[in-house]
Design a protein around this motif. Structure first.
Motif, PDB file in Angstrom:
ATOM      1  N   TYR A   1      -2.044  25.315  -4.371  1.00  0.00           N
ATOM      2  CA  TYR A   1      -3.253  25.506  -3.569  1.00  0.00           C
ATOM      3  C   TYR A   1      -3.182  24.564  -2.366  1.00  0.00           C
ATOM      4  CZ  TYR A   1      -4.882  27.349  -8.070  1.00  0.00           C
ATOM      5  OH  TYR A   1      -5.008  28.031  -9.258  1.00  0.00           O
ATOM      6  N   ALA A   2      -3.356  25.092  -1.168  1.00  0.00           N
ATOM      7  CA  ALA A   2      -3.291  24.273   0.045  1.00  0.00           C
ATOM      8  C   ALA A   2      -4.592  23.488   0.218  1.00  0.00           C
ATOM      9  CB  ALA A   2      -3.041  25.150   1.262  1.00  0.00           C
ATOM     10  N   ILE A   3      -4.461  22.199   0.502  1.00  0.00           N
ATOM     11  CA  ILE A   3      -5.603  21.338   0.808  1.00  0.00           C
ATOM     12  C   ILE A   3      -5.520  20.996   2.286  1.00  0.00           C
ATOM     13  CG2 ILE A   3      -6.767  19.166   0.267  1.00  0.00           C
ATOM     14  CD1 ILE A   3      -5.363  19.208  -2.455  1.00  0.00           C
ATOM     15  N   ILE A   4      -6.301  21.667   3.093  1.00  0.00           N
ATOM     16  CA  ILE A   4      -6.233  21.487   4.550  1.00  0.00           C
ATOM     17  C   ILE A   4      -7.475  20.821   5.121  1.00  0.00           C
ATOM     18  CG2 ILE A   4      -4.651  23.419   4.862  1.00  0.00           C
ATOM     19  CD1 ILE A   4      -7.022  25.123   5.738  1.00  0.00           C
ATOM     20  N   ASP A   5      -8.514  20.633   4.297  1.00  0.00           N
ATOM     21  CA  ASP A   5      -9.767  20.036   4.761  1.00  0.00           C
ATOM     22  C   ASP A   5      -9.541  18.554   5.095  1.00  0.00           C
ATOM     23  OD1 ASP A   5     -12.630  19.938   5.176  1.00  0.00           O
ATOM     24  OD2 ASP A   5     -12.728  18.797   3.308  1.00  0.00           O
TER      25      ASP A   5
ATOM     26  N   ALA B   1      -0.891  24.422   9.444  1.00  0.00           N
ATOM     27  CA  ALA B   1      -1.733  23.229   9.452  1.00  0.00           C
ATOM     28  C   ALA B   1      -1.203  22.204   8.461  1.00  0.00           C
ATOM     29  CB  ALA B   1      -3.176  23.591   9.099  1.00  0.00           C
ATOM     30  N   PRO B   2      -1.319  20.909   8.773  1.00  0.00           N
ATOM     31  CA  PRO B   2      -0.903  19.888   7.809  1.00  0.00           C
ATOM     32  C   PRO B   2      -1.744  19.991   6.540  1.00  0.00           C
ATOM     33  CG  PRO B   2      -1.244  18.925   9.987  1.00  0.00           C
ATOM     34  CD  PRO B   2      -1.812  20.315  10.031  1.00  0.00           C
ATOM     35  N   ALA B   3      -1.105  19.806   5.398  1.00  0.00           N
ATOM     36  CA  ALA B   3      -1.818  19.969   4.130  1.00  0.00           C
ATOM     37  C   ALA B   3      -1.147  19.151   3.035  1.00  0.00           C
ATOM     38  CB  ALA B   3      -1.856  21.445   3.732  1.00  0.00           C
ATOM     39  N   PHE B   4      -1.954  18.804   2.035  1.00  0.00           N
ATOM     40  CA  PHE B   4      -1.433  18.500   0.709  1.00  0.00           C
ATOM     41  C   PHE B   4      -1.467  19.805  -0.081  1.00  0.00           C
ATOM     42  CE2 PHE B   4      -3.206  14.000   1.299  1.00  0.00           C
ATOM     43  CZ  PHE B   4      -1.952  13.436   1.514  1.00  0.00           C
ATOM     44  N   TYR B   5      -0.692  19.868  -1.162  1.00  0.00           N
ATOM     45  CA  TYR B   5      -0.640  21.087  -1.972  1.00  0.00           C
ATOM     46  C   TYR B   5      -0.872  20.730  -3.437  1.00  0.00           C
ATOM     47  CZ  TYR B   5       1.137  23.206   2.229  1.00  0.00           C
ATOM     48  OH  TYR B   5       1.254  23.655   3.529  1.00  0.00           O
TER      49      TYR B   5
ATOM     50  N   MET C   1       0.844  -1.196   0.000  1.00  0.00           N
ATOM     51  CA  MET C   1       0.000   0.000   0.000  1.00  0.00           C
ATOM     52  C   MET C   1       0.880   1.247   0.000  1.00  0.00           C
ATOM     53  SD  MET C   1      -3.159  -1.216   0.200  1.00  0.00           S
ATOM     54  CE  MET C   1      -4.274  -0.073   1.000  1.00  0.00           C
ATOM     55  N   ALA C   2       0.551   2.199  -0.850  1.00  0.00           N
ATOM     56  CA  ALA C   2       1.288   3.465  -0.882  1.00  0.00           C
ATOM     57  C   ALA C   2       0.850   4.337   0.281  1.00  0.00           C
ATOM     58  CB  ALA C   2       1.042   4.177  -2.199  1.00  0.00           C
ATOM     59  N   THR C   3       1.802   4.814   1.058  1.00  0.00           N
ATOM     60  CA  THR C   3       1.512   5.667   2.206  1.00  0.00           C
ATOM     61  C   THR C   3       1.879   7.102   1.881  1.00  0.00           C
ATOM     62  OG1 THR C   3       1.962   3.834   3.733  1.00  0.00           O
ATOM     63  CG2 THR C   3       1.960   6.055   4.654  1.00  0.00           C
ATOM     64  N   VAL C   4       0.874   7.978   1.816  1.00  0.00           N
ATOM     65  CA  VAL C   4       1.112   9.402   1.612  1.00  0.00           C
ATOM     66  C   VAL C   4       0.428  10.158   2.737  1.00  0.00           C
ATOM     67  CG1 VAL C   4       1.299   9.169  -0.888  1.00  0.00           C
ATOM     68  CG2 VAL C   4      -0.910   9.712   0.117  1.00  0.00           C
ATOM     69  N   LYS C   5       1.007  11.278   3.129  1.00  0.00           N
ATOM     70  CA  LYS C   5       0.399  12.034   4.220  1.00  0.00           C
ATOM     71  C   LYS C   5       0.668  13.526   4.052  1.00  0.00           C
ATOM     72  CE  LYS C   5       4.138  11.705   7.673  1.00  0.00           C
ATOM     73  NZ  LYS C   5       4.459  11.288   9.060  1.00  0.00           N
ATOM     74  N   PRO C   6      -0.210  14.347   4.628  1.00  0.00           N
ATOM     75  CA  PRO C   6       0.007  15.798   4.578  1.00  0.00           C
ATOM     76  C   PRO C   6       1.154  16.194   5.487  1.00  0.00           C
ATOM     77  CG  PRO C   6      -1.844  15.295   5.991  1.00  0.00           C
ATOM     78  CD  PRO C   6      -1.419  13.988   5.387  1.00  0.00           C
ATOM     79  N   PHE C   7       1.621  17.432   5.334  1.00  0.00           N
ATOM     80  CA  PHE C   7       2.734  17.900   6.157  1.00  0.00           C
ATOM     81  C   PHE C   7       2.661  19.413   6.283  1.00  0.00           C
ATOM     82  CE2 PHE C   7       4.069  18.663   1.957  1.00  0.00           C
ATOM     83  CZ  PHE C   7       5.307  19.278   1.859  1.00  0.00           C
ATOM     84  N   GLN C   8       3.523  19.938   7.137  1.00  0.00           N
ATOM     85  CA  GLN C   8       3.613  21.381   7.379  1.00  0.00           C
ATOM     86  C   GLN C   8       4.967  21.872   6.872  1.00  0.00           C
ATOM     87  OE1 GLN C   8       1.978  20.486  11.650  1.00  0.00           O
ATOM     88  NE2 GLN C   8       2.082  22.717  11.429  1.00  0.00           N
ATOM     89  N   PRO C   9       5.038  22.216   5.599  1.00  0.00           N
ATOM     90  CA  PRO C   9       6.334  22.620   5.044  1.00  0.00           C
ATOM     91  C   PRO C   9       6.735  24.015   5.484  1.00  0.00           C
ATOM     92  CG  PRO C   9       4.622  22.983   3.432  1.00  0.00           C
ATOM     93  CD  PRO C   9       3.956  22.327   4.615  1.00  0.00           C
ATOM     94  N   TYR C  10       7.999  24.300   5.342  1.00  0.00           N
ATOM     95  CA  TYR C  10       8.470  25.687   5.375  1.00  0.00           C
ATOM     96  C   TYR C  10       8.339  26.238   3.960  1.00  0.00           C
ATOM     97  CZ  TYR C  10      10.364  25.321  10.080  1.00  0.00           C
ATOM     98  OH  TYR C  10      10.487  25.188  11.442  1.00  0.00           O
TER      99      TYR C  10
END
Length: 412
Positions: free
Chosen positions: A190-194, A86-90, A1-10
């Motif tokens: 675009y930040a995806i935070i939902d 906030a953690p996000a995908f972009y 299974m591919a594991t992807v997760k949001p993060f809080q980048p600089y």
């Protein structure tokens, strides 16, 4: 299974200045002229960290890597780089014009963290071999900064475009990054935070196999760093941009081969060797090759040849599972010209060029002996080879445009 997760980048703050003068092309695309340009653009341009200036006085305590780490610490302390709250995908959209054709497209992907997996796990696949030198250099950058500045360009197979639909929805919000960069390409984030949308993307990505499009050296550097730091949870992830390999905005360009400094090279001798198994067609200009290659011919291997004395198109029927780049390297460069694999790896006679016009200039104006012009590698062929455990010669693919480095930074 591919594991992807949001993060809080600089990310760069407004305090840093114009973002178009802060980010860069991937480190392996930065030549000395580009490095000088980046250094002059802004004192906070990321090149100072990822590919800084080397000095004759460099030693173990003061060198390009220690200075890069100090820049990173200072820029965070000064508020030049600020961590998102906030953690996000972009969602990462790139609008661009395709070289040679002028077609205008938009490539869509999203930036997140992907788990670093051994190739043997059958989750992440490569399509090219790597060299030890670049991995040693990138590992030093990672050891000193404990940060990833560029994203691994990953492809995933999603014929229905389910993830792309989520990215389109995210693009209805205000962008957090929007610049026109080199080659007139527009890069928008675009930040995806939902949380429900994030969870849905993770669910859609879980069954996917991931194929490295660009960034093999950096991915294997992340593997090496993870193995060095088995107790560090952050080292188990690397920053990725994930793009649907069936997206209409995905384009692979051909990378042409230009040869010089070969002893005894003769265009007529080359064509004589081709005459046995290939159809040799003389053309009046490189433009004629371009026009011919704009018409797909999947059942044929086609290679354009440009010298100072003429232009030809070599064609022959394609054998089962045969691909143009290995044919060029093994049959023409290896057997006809007698250039071995080690000389190719060291780029002793060979230069890789994007665009038929640029390859022609190398021959007609810059002293190269011959340019070999190629069709782009089809994405399905590349995926078939990679997912079956095979690899292709270096520079078999050119995914255009490149992902910008520095739009997000993953600090471990």
């Amino acid at each position: 299974m591919a594991t992807v997760k949001p993060f809080q980048p600089y990310r760069y703050s407004p305090k840093a200045g114009d973002p178009a003068k802060l980010v860069t092309q991937p480190y392996d695309k930065i030549n000395p002229e580009m490095q000088a340009k980046y250094l002059a653009q802004n004192p906070h341009n990321l090149v100072r960290i990822i590919l800084g200036e080397r000095h004759a006085s460099d030693d173990d305590s003061d060198n390009v890597y220690t200075r890069g780490a100090e820049y990173l610490r200072n820029w965070i302390r000064e508020g030049i780089l600020v961590q998102d709250t906030a953690p996000a995908f972009y969602a990462y959209f790139q609008e661009f014009e395709v070289p040679d054709s002028g077609e205008r497209l938009t490539r869509k992907g999203f930036i997140g963290l992907g788990k670093v997996e051994d190739y043997s796990a059958g989750i992440v696949y490569r399509h090219e071999q790597t060299l030890s030198g670049p991995k040693k250099d990138r590992l030093q950058v990672l050891r000193h900064t404990r940060a990833h500045f560029g994203q691994i360009f990953m492809l995933y197979p999603d014929r229905e475009g389910a993830v792309d639909s989520e990215l389109d929805a995210a693009a209805q919000s205000q962008p957090v990054f929007d610049v026109i960069y080199e080659y007139c390409a527009r890069h928008t984030l675009y930040a995806i935070i939902d949380p429900p949308r994030i969870a849905h993307i993770q669910q859609l990505m879980a069954p996917m196999r991931l194929l490295i499009a660009d960034g093999h050296h950096r991915y294997e550097t992340a593997l090496n760093y993870r193995n060095e730091n088995p107790d560090d949870p952050a080292a188990k992830f690397v920053m990725m941009t994930m793009v649907n390999m069936y997206s209409p905005g995905l384009r692979i360009l051909a990378t042409h081969r230009v040869m010089r400094n070969m002893e005894g090279f003769s265009a007529q001798a080359l064509l004589a060797k081709a005459a046995g198994n290939w159809s040799v067609t003389a053309l009046d200009s490189p433009t004629a090759v371009k026009q011919a290659m704009n018409t797909p011919a999947p059942d044929s291997v086609r290679i354009g040849v440009v010298t100072v004395s003429g232009v030809w198109l070599l064609t022959r029927p394609r054998k089962t599972d045969e691909m143009d780049v290995p044919v060029l390297h093994h049959e023409i460069i290896g057997e006809w010209l007698g250039i071995g694999e080690e000389a190719v790896r060291e780029e002793k006679y060979i230069k890789y060029v994007r665009g038929i016009d640029a390859a022609t200039v190398e021959v007609r104006e810059k002293g190269a002996q011959v340019a070999f012009l190629l069709d782009p590698t089809p994405i399905d062929d590349m995926a078939r080879i990679a997912f079956n455990g095979g690899v292709m010669p270096q520079k078999s693919t050119d995914f255009y445009p490149k992902l910008l480095t520095g739009v997000t930074i993953y600090k471990l």
